[in-house]
Design a protein around this motif. Structure first.
Motif, mmCIF file in Angstrom:
data_model
loop_
_atom_site.group_PDB
_atom_site.id
_atom_site.type_symbol
_atom_site.label_atom_id
_atom_site.label_comp_id
_atom_site.label_asym_id
_atom_site.label_seq_id
_atom_site.Cartn_x
_atom_site.Cartn_y
_atom_site.Cartn_z
ATOM 1 N N VAL A 106 0.842 -1.198 0.000
ATOM 2 C CA VAL A 106 0.000 0.000 0.000
ATOM 3 C C VAL A 106 0.878 1.249 0.000
ATOM 4 C CG1 VAL A 106 -0.274 -0.007 2.521
ATOM 5 C CG2 VAL A 106 -1.965 1.160 1.097
ATOM 6 N N ALA A 107 0.464 2.238 -0.816
ATOM 7 C CA ALA A 107 1.314 3.422 -0.994
ATOM 8 C C ALA A 107 0.513 4.712 -0.946
ATOM 9 C CB ALA A 107 2.041 3.320 -2.332
ATOM 10 N N PHE A 108 1.153 5.759 -0.460
ATOM 11 C CA PHE A 108 0.680 7.134 -0.609
ATOM 12 C C PHE A 108 1.646 7.838 -1.553
ATOM 13 C CE2 PHE A 108 -1.729 8.218 3.632
ATOM 14 C CZ PHE A 108 -2.692 7.286 3.321
ATOM 15 N N ILE A 109 1.145 8.345 -2.667
ATOM 16 C CA ILE A 109 1.984 9.211 -3.488
ATOM 17 C C ILE A 109 1.426 10.630 -3.322
ATOM 18 C CG2 ILE A 109 2.893 9.714 -5.790
ATOM 19 C CD1 ILE A 109 2.464 6.806 -6.524
ATOM 20 N N ASP A 110 2.167 11.440 -2.593
ATOM 21 C CA ASP A 110 1.717 12.791 -2.244
ATOM 22 C C ASP A 110 2.224 13.735 -3.336
ATOM 23 O OD1 ASP A 110 0.971 15.112 -0.965
ATOM 24 O OD2 ASP A 110 2.615 15.063 0.482
ATOM 25 N N VAL A 111 1.325 14.129 -4.225
ATOM 26 C CA VAL A 111 1.730 14.948 -5.369
ATOM 27 C C VAL A 111 1.397 16.413 -5.094
ATOM 28 C CG1 VAL A 111 1.600 15.209 -7.865
ATOM 29 C CG2 VAL A 111 1.074 12.990 -6.838
ATOM 30 N N VAL A 112 2.420 17.227 -5.065
ATOM 31 C CA VAL A 112 2.207 18.662 -4.850
ATOM 32 C C VAL A 112 1.706 19.262 -6.155
ATOM 33 C CG1 VAL A 112 3.298 20.838 -4.219
ATOM 34 C CG2 VAL A 112 4.099 18.681 -3.202
#
Lengths: 158, 564
Positions: free
Chosen positions: B530-536
């Motif tokens: 499981v992943a969080f890709i935090d895209v600004v």
């Protein structure tokens, strides 16, 4: 509801089971429909009950009411009455000092009578079309009724 | 056989071919959990919140087409699940949600963890039961599955007091469902269908209006055939994304508040709306009196109450849309696709005049680019869920959907916090596809505890957070309609999403460039956790085009074009 609102009588046949009445009334309150009166009683020798609901709304709202009622799982049938016989009962309590014979005579004209006489009060009953009940209750005001109770309408298709 | 109420629940789930149950134990449901411990026929996924259990069951159901099942306890367990029930009710998702209740002898005494569960769920379920005798359980559970899946699907709630789950009674699941009062009409009236076909043949500018009901009815293939056979342009609702493939020439796009200009203009210019499993929602129609003003309306729907509820239907057809469309195909010879040539050109011109686009005019990544990019890289290989807000609309606009059940989102209720748990359910139902959840920095915090479930159960959902440090959709309305007073929508203070994911044992990425995004996505897929890709992303980007609330479809706010 800006469209023309009209009075309608809807009869609903439902399975006799727990919370079926709440399902009906929740539907009316949740969707913003009106209930003017509601009566309910079991249908003899069956597993069903019959509700008579007097409501009002535009043609579109009334159509939605019948469709939404139909969607409820315990609802067997919904009748939106056009040609019907409608009756409602009213009970009225008067002080014993009022003119009992006048009132009795009037009740007779509305399918009723004096049904109870006590030390201080007597009770009269009528059973007629809701409109006629309205008129009767207006008329009876001058005899100072202490309490009035209406049953709500019941109806059968002609 | 004579078994306990708790065992009956297990036996019924097995008989219904349930392979995955989502839930959370507690006092009143312990007898059932004891039986779950003893069996190995289906899998139980322990979520970390009851709301997430129901959303996961929804995602599972939407991806698989099966009835989703969730199991919860009484009181707060149940009230936590109510949002999920309401969500499933609004989007017609078949669920059976089983809750524990305090023992019969304590009902009505304000007992510990007691709440009138059926009283609460009555208005947000298709049907519900309070089971007072174990001998009723086989019938009730069989009816629950039948009612959830048939007709217009929806959630059914079964509340079982603790003593009923302990009670021993006869269990026979071979009984037939016999509901005299519940008989959905699945076969459309043949005469009405004939009339509808005649109306289509006569029309000059007909338009298919495809809704989520087509997906519920598994009618995607038939609808694709009908569109192809007739040569009539089609618009999809938000809930119907994926019914037609993104590259279908006859697909105009999504209509409604954030629909494409071409779709909304086509709806405004059509002379015959062919509604298939759609319900004329206010986010679709805009101002009702101006909606498809000069058009006749064919409306195919399984739910009679949806027909002529908001828009009057000239050709109402109550039935399962799959059956009806099949019948339409059989008698469609009078329809000549060549007849609509100039209408198709008109629609194409609308699309060329104002296509869907966005400007790449800032240093920051544009959120729409992220969605397009995932589409390019993964396309059909991913199932896509979303939370609620700007990212949700951009996903519906810019992702190239190619099949029904690829797109899973909370449409009717608009539930923030839906996306992540739903994506877990999707992954459980469809393990061969990559499960992507597009989310926002507001939504993701509403069920981020599910990182734990996803780690434990090895459900490698990739959450792509389009992070603009705003509650973006509300901020957009404040900008446009509240004179830029951004009341309580600035989310500048937020967690470190990378650390947050890692704290649970997942993986996190913070991304500020396109190259970093590609690398993060590739790495997350390879790591398979499981992943969080935090895209600004650009902070003040708006979802465009837009029909302001209550406005007419043909009166859209459009994104201004700029000289290159």
């Amino acid at each position: 509801m800006t469209e023309n609102s009209e009075r309608r009588v809807v009869s609903v046949i439902v399975v006799n089971e727990a919370s079926v009445l709440s399902r009906i009334t929740d539907l009316f309150s949740g969707r913003g429909y009106n209930i003017t009166s509601l009566t309910v009683a079991p249908i003899p020798e069956s597993k069903y009950s019959r509700l008579t609901i007097v409501t009002s709304g535009s043609v579109r709202v009334i159509e939605q009411i019948t469709k939404q009622l139909h969607k409820l799982v315990p609802v067997l049938k919904v009748y939106e009455h056009a040609d019907l016989v409608e009756k409602e009962m009213a009970l009225m309590k008067f002080p014993i000092t009022e003119n009992i014979s006048d009132i009795a005579a009037m009740c007779l004209a509305y399918n009723g009578n004096i049904v109870n006489v006590g030390e201080n009060i007597f009770i009269a009953m009528i059973a007629d079309e809701p409109k006629r009940v309205d008129n009767f209750l207006k008329m009876i005001k001058r005899y100072n009724p202490k309490e009035i109770v209406r049953s709500g309408a019941v109806a059968l298709e002609r | 056989m004579q078994i306990s109420g708790a065992q009956m629940v297990i036996e019924a789930l097995i008989a219904e071919d349930v392979d995955t149950v989502f839930g959370y134990p507690g006092g009143a449901i312990m007898n059932v959990y004891d039986e779950i411990y003893k069996q190995d026929k289906f899998k139980h996924i322990l979520t970390r919140h009851e709301q997430a259990a129901v959303h996961a069951a929804e995602g599972y159901s939407k991806a698989s087409g099966k009835v989703g099942v969730a199991l919860i306890t009484s009181g707060p367990g149940f009230t936590n699940a109510v949002t999920g029930l309401a969500d499933a009710y609004m989007d017609s998702i078949p669920l059976v949600v089983i809750s524990g209740q305090v023992p019969m002898s304590l009902i009505g005494t304000d007992a510990f963890q007691e709440i009138d569960a059926v009283g609460i769920s009555r208005s947000c379920t298709k049907h519900n039961y309070l089971v007072t005798n174990a001998s009723d359980l086989p019938r009730v559970l069989k009816e629950a599955f039948h009612i959830a899946a048939s007709g217009r699907p929806g959630p059914v709630h079964v509340d079982i007091p603790k003593d009923v789950t302990a009670e021993i009674a006869e269990f026979d699941y071979s009984i037939e469902v016999d509901l005299e009062t519940y008989k959905p009409n699945v076969k459309g009236n043949p005469r009405q269908i004939k009339k509808a076909i005649a109306a289509i043949a006569k029309a000059k500018r007909p338009l298919f209006y495809i809704g989520g009901g087509v997906i519920n009815a598994n009618a995607g293939y038939e609808v694709r055939e009908l569109v192809k056979r007739t040569g009539i342009p089609a618009v999809e609702t938000f809930m119907a994304r994926g019914v037609l493939s993104h590259d279908d020439e006859l697909l105009v796009g999504m209509l409604g508040m954030h629909g494409s200009y071409a779709s909304n203009m086509a709806m405004s210019e059509t002379d015959l709306v062919i509604g298939l499993g759609a319900r004329f929602d206010d986010r679709v129609t805009g101002k009702l009196s101006e909606f498809a003003k000069n058009a006749g309306v064919i409306h195919v729907d399984i739910d009679p109450a949806s027909i002529s509820k908001l828009v009057n239907a000239d050709y109402p057809i109550v039935g399962d849309v799959k059956n009806v469309v099949k019948e339409m195909l059989e008698i469609s010879s009078s329809i000549n696709p060549a007849k609509y040539e100039s209408w198709r050109e008109t629609v194409t011109n609308f699309a060329e005049l104002h296509p869907l686009f966005y400007h790449e005019d800032t240093d920051r990544i544009k959120p729409q680019w992220v969605i397009e990019r995932v589409g390019e890289l993964l396309g059909d290989g991913a199932n896509i869920s979303t939370d609620v807000g700007q990212h949700q609309m951009w996903t519906a606009q810019f992702y190239p959907f190619s099949r029904p059940r690829q797109f899973i989102s909370s449409g009717g209720l608009g539930t923030m916090g839906f996306g992540f748990p739903a994506a877990m359910g999707v992954k459980a139902a469809s393990p061969d596809k990559i499960s992507i959840n597009f989310t926002g920095d507001g939504s993701i915090l509403m069920n981020c505890q599910e990182l734990m479930t996803a780690v434990e159960q090895k459900l490698p959902v990739i959450n792509i957070i389009l992070n603009n440090n705003y509650l973006g959709m509300v901020r957009q309305w404040q900008t446009l309609f509240y004179d830029k007073r951004h009341s309580e929508t600035d989310l500048s203070v937020q967690p470190d999403f990378v650390l947050l994911a890692e704290a649970f044992g997942g993986i996190g990425y913070r991304v500020t460039t396109k190259e970093e995004f590609d690398a993060a996505l590739k790495d997350a897929i390879e790591k398979n956790i499981v992943a969080f890709i935090d895209v600004v992303v650009e902070r003040l980007e708006n979802v465009m085009p837009m029909v302001p609330s209550g406005g007419s479809l043909f009166n859209m706010m459009l994104l201004e074009k700029k000289e290159k």
